[in-house]
Design a protein around this motif. Structure first.
Motif, PDB file in Angstrom:
ATOM      1  N   GLN B 132       0.655  -1.454  -0.008  1.00  0.00           N
ATOM      2  CA  GLN B 132       0.582   0.392   0.136  1.00  0.00           C
ATOM      3  C   GLN B 132       1.332   1.040   0.085  1.00  0.00           C
ATOM      4  OE1 GLN B 132      -2.660   0.679   3.133  1.00  0.00           O
ATOM      5  NE2 GLN B 132      -4.324  -0.561   2.173  1.00  0.00           N
ATOM      6  N   ASP B 152       2.752   9.297  -0.663  1.00  0.00           N
ATOM      7  CA  ASP B 152       2.062  10.022  -0.315  1.00  0.00           C
ATOM      8  C   ASP B 152       0.778   9.946   0.156  1.00  0.00           C
ATOM      9  OD1 ASP B 152       0.742  10.325  -2.500  1.00  0.00           O
ATOM     10  OD2 ASP B 152       1.263  11.938  -3.384  1.00  0.00           O
ATOM     11  N   LYS B 153      -0.547  10.166   0.028  1.00  0.00           N
ATOM     12  CA  LYS B 153      -1.998   9.947   0.781  1.00  0.00           C
ATOM     13  C   LYS B 153      -2.430   9.207   0.350  1.00  0.00           C
ATOM     14  CE  LYS B 153      -2.174  13.745   4.401  1.00  0.00           C
ATOM     15  NZ  LYS B 153      -1.406  14.621   2.959  1.00  0.00           N
ATOM     16  N   CYS B 154      -2.093   8.352  -1.147  1.00  0.00           N
ATOM     17  CA  CYS B 154      -2.058   8.072  -2.320  1.00  0.00           C
ATOM     18  C   CYS B 154      -1.700   7.042  -2.665  1.00  0.00           C
ATOM     19  CB  CYS B 154      -2.793   9.076  -3.312  1.00  0.00           C
ATOM     20  SG  CYS B 154      -3.069   8.562  -5.171  1.00  0.00           S
ATOM     21  N   ALA B 155      -2.886   5.739  -3.250  1.00  0.00           N
ATOM     22  CA  ALA B 155      -1.563   4.261  -3.519  1.00  0.00           C
ATOM     23  C   ALA B 155      -1.994   4.620  -4.837  1.00  0.00           C
ATOM     24  CB  ALA B 155      -3.015   3.631  -2.948  1.00  0.00           C
ATOM     25  N   ARG B 160      -0.855  -2.730  -4.593  1.00  0.00           N
ATOM     26  CA  ARG B 160      -2.125  -3.041  -4.841  1.00  0.00           C
ATOM     27  C   ARG B 160      -2.688  -2.541  -6.220  1.00  0.00           C
ATOM     28  NH1 ARG B 160      -5.918  -5.087  -4.401  1.00  0.00           N
ATOM     29  NH2 ARG B 160      -8.078  -5.257  -3.481  1.00  0.00           N
ATOM     30  N   SER B 192      -2.910   8.463 -15.691  1.00  0.00           N
ATOM     31  CA  SER B 192      -3.741   8.486 -14.315  1.00  0.00           C
ATOM     32  C   SER B 192      -3.304   8.121 -13.704  1.00  0.00           C
ATOM     33  CB  SER B 192      -5.324   7.902 -14.595  1.00  0.00           C
ATOM     34  OG  SER B 192      -5.806   9.059 -13.152  1.00  0.00           O
ATOM     35  N   CYS B 194      -4.716   7.569  -9.800  1.00  0.00           N
ATOM     36  CA  CYS B 194      -5.147   7.296  -9.115  1.00  0.00           C
ATOM     37  C   CYS B 194      -5.509   5.860  -9.516  1.00  0.00           C
ATOM     38  CB  CYS B 194      -6.592   8.069  -8.659  1.00  0.00           C
ATOM     39  SG  CYS B 194      -7.948   7.166  -8.375  1.00  0.00           S
ATOM     40  N   VAL B 195      -5.188   4.394  -8.549  1.00  0.00           N
ATOM     41  CA  VAL B 195      -5.831   3.533  -9.242  1.00  0.00           C
ATOM     42  C   VAL B 195      -6.895   3.364  -9.530  1.00  0.00           C
ATOM     43  CG1 VAL B 195      -6.153   0.973  -8.401  1.00  0.00           C
ATOM     44  CG2 VAL B 195      -3.801   2.361  -6.859  1.00  0.00           C
ATOM     45  N   VAL B 196      -8.179   3.938  -9.177  1.00  0.00           N
ATOM     46  CA  VAL B 196      -8.916   3.872  -9.976  1.00  0.00           C
ATOM     47  C   VAL B 196      -9.713   4.135 -11.749  1.00  0.00           C
ATOM     48  CG1 VAL B 196     -12.058   4.603  -9.341  1.00  0.00           C
ATOM     49  CG2 VAL B 196     -10.636   3.527  -7.360  1.00  0.00           C
ATOM     50  N   PHE B 197      -8.298   5.686 -11.718  1.00  0.00           N
ATOM     51  CA  PHE B 197      -9.229   5.934 -12.498  1.00  0.00           C
ATOM     52  C   PHE B 197      -8.280   4.957 -13.663  1.00  0.00           C
ATOM     53  CE2 PHE B 197     -11.303   9.050 -10.493  1.00  0.00           C
ATOM     54  CZ  PHE B 197     -12.131   9.145 -10.995  1.00  0.00           C
ATOM     55  N   THR B 200     -10.164   3.021 -15.476  1.00  0.00           N
ATOM     56  CA  THR B 200     -10.378   3.506 -16.710  1.00  0.00           C
ATOM     57  C   THR B 200      -9.915   3.745 -17.515  1.00  0.00           C
ATOM     58  OG1 THR B 200     -11.465   5.159 -14.508  1.00  0.00           O
ATOM     59  CG2 THR B 200     -12.820   5.043 -16.936  1.00  0.00           C
ATOM     60  N   GLU B 201      -9.038   4.117 -17.405  1.00  0.00           N
ATOM     61  CA  GLU B 201      -7.395   4.681 -18.482  1.00  0.00           C
ATOM     62  C   GLU B 201      -7.615   3.227 -19.364  1.00  0.00           C
ATOM     63  OE1 GLU B 201      -4.804   7.391 -17.222  1.00  0.00           O
ATOM     64  OE2 GLU B 201      -3.747   7.279 -19.253  1.00  0.00           O
TER      65      GLU B 201
END
Lengths: 276, 310, 384, 439
Positions: B132, B152-155, B160, B192, B194-197, B200-201
């Motif tokens: 993480q 930072d505060k982003c994975a 993961r 991108s 962000c894991v989630v975005f 999408t990509e």
């Protein structure tokens, strides 16, 4: 006359077929990897359901993040425009629309005729989207529906740092370790997203009536958190996830869409230009 | 992010191993390091500072269970019992929830110490690419931390994230590295963070018919780039070693080396006789090794009492 | 009174700051003025029997502020505005901001448009505080401010009252410095989070009352023994920081903050006014000479920073083993100094660790970083 | 069939030449024994440029902007600043470009970083003084540094006291310059430079004022490339001449002959803050709908000087001729310079509150007959992004539709073009209900 509206989102496709403003059929299915294919397949399904042939449809309008992928559409309109048309048809008193889908939370301010007056959207981060809810429900090892029910039982609010879906996951896990009751965690999750969504809504200004649509609108746990957060009633129409598609169908019935089709085309060119 | 019914492409093979050449009963001190990470857990058993056994498993939703799971797995082919352990240190994300541990130490200290043991005293920069978060650590010749930084505060760019990706593209996570090189030319990296975005990509790319291997290359490149930024902020000093799960992903490692212009230390034991015996080398057990070595040091320096029950 | 009871009272004022201020109005019949930054010349306000209270955040997601400050603005400033928009400060008679950084400026700007506080004032605090020219300019600014306050309260401010105002502020500064002296001890009788709470209280309550409590605290501290290991002696350096959960977390995992440089700590009160017949000039000099905000910390002829040498001296005087640099997200002034400050302190043998704050701090994620930093400082015992 | 006549500006290439020459001169200054100085777009360049002999300056913001227009370069420079120097990613994007350029010892106009002989800066936003304080540190710390404060109050609060504050600092600045360069300030030059500064600032404002005409003779996309000269060296005779004798007459002529910037003008837009330089094509996209960005506080007064007349209208600041002033001596020159900047540069009003900005914005929206507003929420510049959300509310209260989009003037990593065009598409077709008029 008969019209069709197709909403191709990041996660699901929704299709509505209307005749003189009444819904003949609506179908839903996953967008999957090949969006065009999925739309095609579901369109056939919708036609079958309505007992119609392609020829019977006067005009097809697509919308959604991948609306422009629908080859057989006669026109494409922006998703917020579809939201506005769909909502004003169902709830004429609506002035603020909150639409939270799988990968986007947006807020739209509309005029009495459903014209889009202002528009805001969450930043490019999963916090404040349906995906965040799904992720958390998995971390909590319950279904989204159960999580909704659970959070309604909670009377406690636990601040949660909804920075990132992945960290949200571990925050939930550590709450589980601290033996926090599941229903309180469920509420914490909904409160966190509601906070993100409401701050987007406040940018366009919260004016009565507030209507929420999109898949997440079915999540009563979330809508309760949202009501608490904005201190206003939140009106959810039936089948909120179909409203955008309905809006597209309405546009098909009312609008001459040529220039909008072009607009989309230009936009695509521009994006390519941007890439090159 | 993973439905149970689907094939779990993210699931990497679990492992355990016991050193046949060590008779723990002949040893003086048995120390254990348990690294309960957000994604994987490892137990490392040492006898007088020598590697005796280890295991590498997936972390469940409950840290104590995960700790027991990996300890039992490490001991399953040995007659050593938990009661025979003199001192145990827990580390990692779940370090405070390790039932059999007498003490907890952060994985930052443990990975630096473990890298020193695995790769040798010349290591000055350690990169731990965990589940993480991603840690860039500078250390001295003893594996003592002198400076460190974390993402930072982003994975974005974590293990993961890679699992989510593997599941999305339906390719076993351990194959992504090699397949990411079966390409015509390096594609532009996934933009991108962000894991989630990124998801999408990736879907977008798949849909445009971009070959899977190219997408894997694009994803690995993005991850390598994020990590390079972190290492630049820390300030690289050679030699440079990588620990943690992603170290096994050459698709990321090779691109990282390319961007840094620095080669990472080879994944072989520094200790000659361990190397010669061809003992399995697992970058994921660095944290556990560090913890077990710290446990040994605590006893040796009389900073802690043996907790051996039998 | 025992030290702990006094500290408890400080904490209560922090918890119940709004009730305190409303109550003060009842008792003293004076006006209450909210201010945004520690460059507000409180001497003049005390001289006019106005209670200055610093606007602080509520540590909640500032959703009401979003339509006024989008998310590139400092979370603390957005939180402050959020408090105002929530009506938490409805008892204020006035609000003022000083020419400091751009972020509270946004909050103040939106406040004056959307929060019905009866009176507001923009105080042009000069930026070139290290130039002699600024002293003269600031004196003039203070003169205008004094006039404005007099019109607002309807009462002239006499020299005698100004002297009182200066004395109240100086006494407060002197006493807090005395309390800080105790933190030099091997086992300080007061923790970092307690000390910070004391400073908040002075920004929120009537300093005359605060001074009485401080006097008692100075007498009581020698008898106080804390039942805890000091562990690693830490200094916290940063932008605005009112995050007690963070301070407490650090002080439960093996560290103690023995000194600080931030505007809810020593930077607020370190420097006194040197009395002078020209009272306004004396006040002006103090605000020009105080430990500057990074935004104002630039020389007229070289690139040295006044604050850096000050921080190093504090670290040495208080036997600091490590510095935790904290910064509100998007705080440009501190972002501009931190890479240099870090190099400066590390080259002087003081290890640093940097953390970026938001109004809601992920204590869990910070805990491992802090623990690892403490291990880095005292890891010897872990090596054979 | 297009609504209006249109054609490019005749003085366009001249503007390009002047800009190219500026950077070339700076780069080659030392080869010619000339002095080099670093400063800001708001530095009072009239003063260092009055030193005896040849002197060339480099202003930080325009340099950072030109890098921003080149995404590849920009990302490389910013990653150097963030990675190698260790600064925060959310600092001013120009500043990160500038620092990165020094860290990599690379000048965007070719060759190594041309180190300056001294720094002459002024400070109003949080970054200005610190920007070059750190730049000098990265360059080794041995560059003489002078900075003065211009944050003395809003235009309507400027009196003797405020002007004295700045002028006194300017005298200190002159002492500094003469000490570190061992050259004298030539008062003749100084007086001429101040005259030129007035011409540049006032005639740019006059040109902007002409944009009240329908159709607008200028669009912002074009104006961006014109005001930039004033951010480089507004005290230079060629630049003053450009504004006064080339641009202004030509724009006047365009108005007289109804020559439009955009032939299909049907919606006049009020903008704000710097655009995302790497993506000016979004303006072209808008033009396809006859939407023209014609006004903004930013383009009008970044260098332009303005005043409010008795009727409460926003009008260009009077030139020295119009005021019937001939500069007598050094003191007179310095006072006039300070007065013009402090009273005329309305770009500074946001630093003094939302009400100030809203007041000016309202005047612009009305006088320039704006139909809508598109606001670039600029994550790259806290200074120009001051009170943007308040501006949105104020403009909406005027009954104008407003669209905002987040971006960054010079950090392409913070601009999502796909999403922005999606916003524009929605705003244009739905909110404004406009049809496409051109391809």
């Amino acid at each position: 006359m008969i019209f069709a509206g197709i909403d191709v989102g990041g996660k699901n496709v929704h299709i509505v077929i209307t005749k003189d403003g009444t819904i003949l059929a609506k179908v839903e299915g996953p967008t999957g990897i090949n969006k065009a294919e999925a739309a095609e397949k579901l369109y056939e399904e919708a036609l079958k359901k309505a007992g119609l042939k392609r020829g019977d449809i006067s005009r097809v309008v697509a919308t959604g993040s991948s609306g422009s992928r629908v080859a057989f559409a006669d026109g494409v309109i922006p998703d917020a425009a579809a939201d506005a048309r769909g909502v004003i048809k169902l709830i004429p008193s609506a002035r603020t629309i909150i639409d939270v889908g799988a990968e986007e939370g947006r807020a739209i301010k509309i005029g009495p005729e459903g014209r889009v007056l202002d528009f805001a959207i969450n930043e490019r981060c999963a916090a404040g989207t349906g995906t965040f809810v799904d992720t958390m429900s998995r971390a909590l090892e319950v279904s989204v529906e159960e999580m909704a029910k659970l959070s309604l039982q909670s009377t406690r609010s636990i601040p949660m740092n909804a920075q990132c879906a992945v960290f949200g996951e571990s925050e939930v896990v550590s709450l589980i370790h601290q033996k926090t009751p599941k229903h309180d965690i469920a509420r914490a999750v909904h409160d966190a997203i509601a906070g993100r969504v409401s701050s987007v809504a406040r940018i366009v200004g919260l004016e009565k009536d507030v209507v929420m649509i999109g898949g997440v609108a079915k999540n009563t746990g979330f809508t309760e958190s949202l009501k608490r957060d904005i201190g206003m009633d939140v009106n959810v129409p039936d089948d909120p996830e179909f409203v955008s598609a309905l809006g597209a169908a309405t546009a098909a019935a009312t609008g001459v869409l040529e220039e909008k089709v072009e607009a989309k085309v230009v936009e695509k060119e521009m994006i390519e230009e941007g890439k090159s | 992010m993973v439905e149970a019914k689907k094939v779990e492409y993210w699931r990497w093979p679990e492992a355990s191993w016991v050193n046949p050449d060590i008779d723990w009963q002949k040893g003086k001190l048995v120390t254990v390091g348990v690294d309960v990470g957000s994604v994987s857990s490892q137990a490392v058993i040492m006898v007088d500072g020598q590697l005796y056994a280890y295991s590498n498993t997936r972390t469940g939703s409950d840290s104590p269970d995960s700790a027991w799971k990996c300890v039992n797995m490490a001991l399953k082919d040995s007659n050593l019992k938990v009661d025979n352990v003199d001192y145990c240190i827990g580390t990692g994300y779940g370090r405070v929830n390790v039932p059999m541990a007498q003490q907890a130490i952060t994985e930052i200290a443990c990975h630096a110490r473990g890298a020193n043991f695995l790769y040798g005293p010349e290591i000055r920069t350690v990169l731990d690419m965990g589940g993480q978060d991603c840690k860039a650590i500078r250390c001295d010749e003893r594996g003592k931390v002198t400076k460190f930084m974390m993402n930072d505060k982003c994975a974005a760019g974590t293990g993961r994230g890679m699992e989510v990706f593997a599941d999305l593209i339906r390719v076993p996570v351990w194959e992504i590295g090699s397949r990411s090189f079966q390409i015509e030319k390096e594609p532009p990296m996934i933009s991108s963070t962000c894991v989630v975005f990124a998801k999408t990509e990736v879907v977008g790319l798949l849909q445009e018919g971009v070959p899977e291997n190219d997408i894997m290359a694009a994803y690995c490149a993005a991850m390598a780039h994020r990590i390079t930024e972190l290492l630049n902020r820390l300030g690289m000093e050679e030699k440079f070693a990588i620990t943690g799960g992603i170290a096994k992903n050459e698709g990321v490692v090779k691109r990282l080396e390319k961007e840094l212009g620095v080669k990472a230390a080879d994944k072989v034991w520094y200790d000659p006789n361990m190397r010669d015996k061809g003992l399995p080398f697992d970058t994921q057990i660095a944290g556990g090794i560090g913890a077990a070595l710290f446990a040994f040091a605590m006893l040796e320096r009389g900073k802690a009492q043996s907790a051996r029950k039998a | 009174m025992e030290a702990s009871e006094i500290l408890k009272q400080f904490s209560d004022v922090w918890e119940l700051r709004h009730e305190y201020a409303k109550d003060w109005k009842q008792k003293r019949g004076g006006k209450v003025l909210g201010y945004f930054c520690t460059y507000a010349p409180e001497e003049v306000l005390y001289a006019a029997n106005v209670l200055p209270v610093r606007i602080l955040g509520g540590h909640e997601a500032p959703t009401l502020a979003t339509p006024h400050m989008f998310d590139m603005w400092c979370p603390f400033s957005r939180d402050c505005l959020n408090q105002g928009l929530q009506g938490k400060y409805d008892y204020l008679d006035g609000i003022m901001a000083t020419n400091s950084c751009l972020h509270p400026r946004q909050a103040f700007g939106a406040w004056t448009v959307h929060v019905p506080t009866p009176w507001n004032y923009w105080f042009v605090m000069p930026n070139a505080v290290r130039s002699p020219r600024a002293r003269k300019f600031l004196r003039g600014e203070l003169e205008e401010f004094k006039k404005a306050i007099e019109e607002w309260t309807g009462a002239k401010i006499t020299d005698k009252e100004l002297d009182e105002g200066i004395d109240i502020m100086n006494t407060n500064r002197r006493l807090m410095k005395q309390v800080y002296e105790f933190r030099k001890a091997d086992n300080p009788p007061i923790t970092g989070s307690e000390a910070m709470t004391m400073v908040w209280a002075s920004q929120l309550m009537d300093k005359r009352e605060h001074n009485d409590l401080l006097k008692q605290l100075v007498d009581a501290l020698p008898q106080r023994k804390l039942d805890r290991d000091t562990g690693v002696r830490l200094m916290i350096v940063g932008s605005e920081n009112d995050d007690r959960p963070f301070m407490e977390m650090v002080e439960t995992v093996g560290g103690t903050f023995v000194i600080d440089d931030h505007c809810t700590g020593s930077r607020y009160f370190w420097d006194e006014v040197t009395p002078d017949n020209d009272r306004l000039q004396a006040i002006a000099n103090r605000y020009c000479d105080r430990v500057p905000c990074p935004n104002k910390d630039w020389g007229m002829e070289d690139i040295s920073r006044k604050r850096f040498t000050h921080i190093l001296k504090l670290a040495q005087d208080y036997g600091v083993q490590g510095v935790i640099l904290v910064q509100q997200k998007f705080c440009d002034p501190h972002e501009l100094d931190i890479p240099s400050l870090r190099r400066y302190l590390e080259s002087n043998g003081i290890p640093c660790y940097f953390l970026e704050f938001e109004v809601t701090v992920p204590v869990g994620q910070f805990r491992i970083r802090v623990e690892a930093f403490l291990e880095q400082i005292q890891a010897e015992e872990l090596f054979v | 069939m297009a609504k209006y006549k249109t054609k490019g500006l005749d003085c366009w290439n001249r503007a390009k030449e002047l800009r190219a020459k500026y950077y070339k001169d700076y780069k080659e200054a030392h080869d010619r024994g000339a002095l080099r100085w670093e400063g800001g777009a708001w530095s009072f360049d009239a003063i260092p440029q009055a030193l005896e002999g040849e002197v060339h300056g480099l202003t930080e913001e325009p340099y950072g902007a030109s890098i921003g227009a080149n995404p590849e370069l920009q990302v490389r420079y910013q990653e150097a600043a963030e990675g190698k120097w260790g600064c925060a990613r959310d600092l001013c994007a120009y500043l990160r470009n500038y620092w990165g350029s020094i860290v990599l010892n690379e000048f965007a106009y070719g060759g190594e970083w041309p180190k300056a002989d001294f720094i002459f800066q002024n400070h109003i936003c949080c970054s200005h003084a610190k920007w070059l304080q750190v730049a000098a540190e990265i360059e080794g710390g041995n560059i003489p540094f002078f900075c003065f404060d211009v944050g003395a109050g809003a235009y309507d609060k400027i009196g003797e006291r405020q002007i004295n504050y700045v002028v006194e600092q300017l005298y200190d600045g002159i002492d500094f310059l003469e000490k570190v360069t061992k050259r004298k300030i030539d008062d003749e030059k100084l007086i001429q430079n101040v005259k030129n500064t007035y011409d540049s600032a006032c005639y740019w404002a006059k040109a902007c004022e002409l944009n009240q005409a329908i159709p607008a003779p200028l669009d912002e996309k074009t104006m961006f490339s014109l005001y930039v000269l004033g951010t480089l060296e507004k005290s230079h005779k060629d630049i003053a001449h450009f504004y006064k004798d080339e641009l202004y007459p030509e724009v006047k002529d365009r108005v007289a002959n109804k020559i439009a910037a955009v032939a299909d003008e049907q919606c006049r837009v009020l903008g704000d803050s710097q655009p995302p330089w790497g993506f000016l094509r979004i303006f072209r996209y808008l033009e396809k709908y006859g939407i023209v960005s014609i006004a903004s506080l930013y383009t009008f007064s970044l260098i332009g000087w303005w005043t409010i007349d008795k009727a409460g209208k926003l009008v260009p600041y009077p030139t020295l001729e119009e005021q019937g002033i001939t500069i007598k001596d050094r003191d007179h020159a310095l006072r006039l310079l300070a007065e013009g900047e402090l009273k005329g540069k309305l770009m500074w009003v946001p630093f003094y509150g939302a009400k100030y900005k809203n007041d000016i914005i309202t005047k612009i929206a009305k006088q320039w007959k704006c139909d809508a507003s598109i606001i670039h929420l600029n994550r790259g510049c806290e200074g120009t992004a001051q009170h943007q959300m308040e501006m949105k509310i104020a403009v909406q209260n005027l009954g104008l539709p407003v669209m905002t989009f987040e971006g960054n003037m010079a950090d392409e990593r913070e601009f999502d073009e796909g999403r922005t065009t999606r916003f524009i598409d929605l705003f244009v077709t739905e909110t404004l209900g406009l049809k496409k008029v051109a391809d």
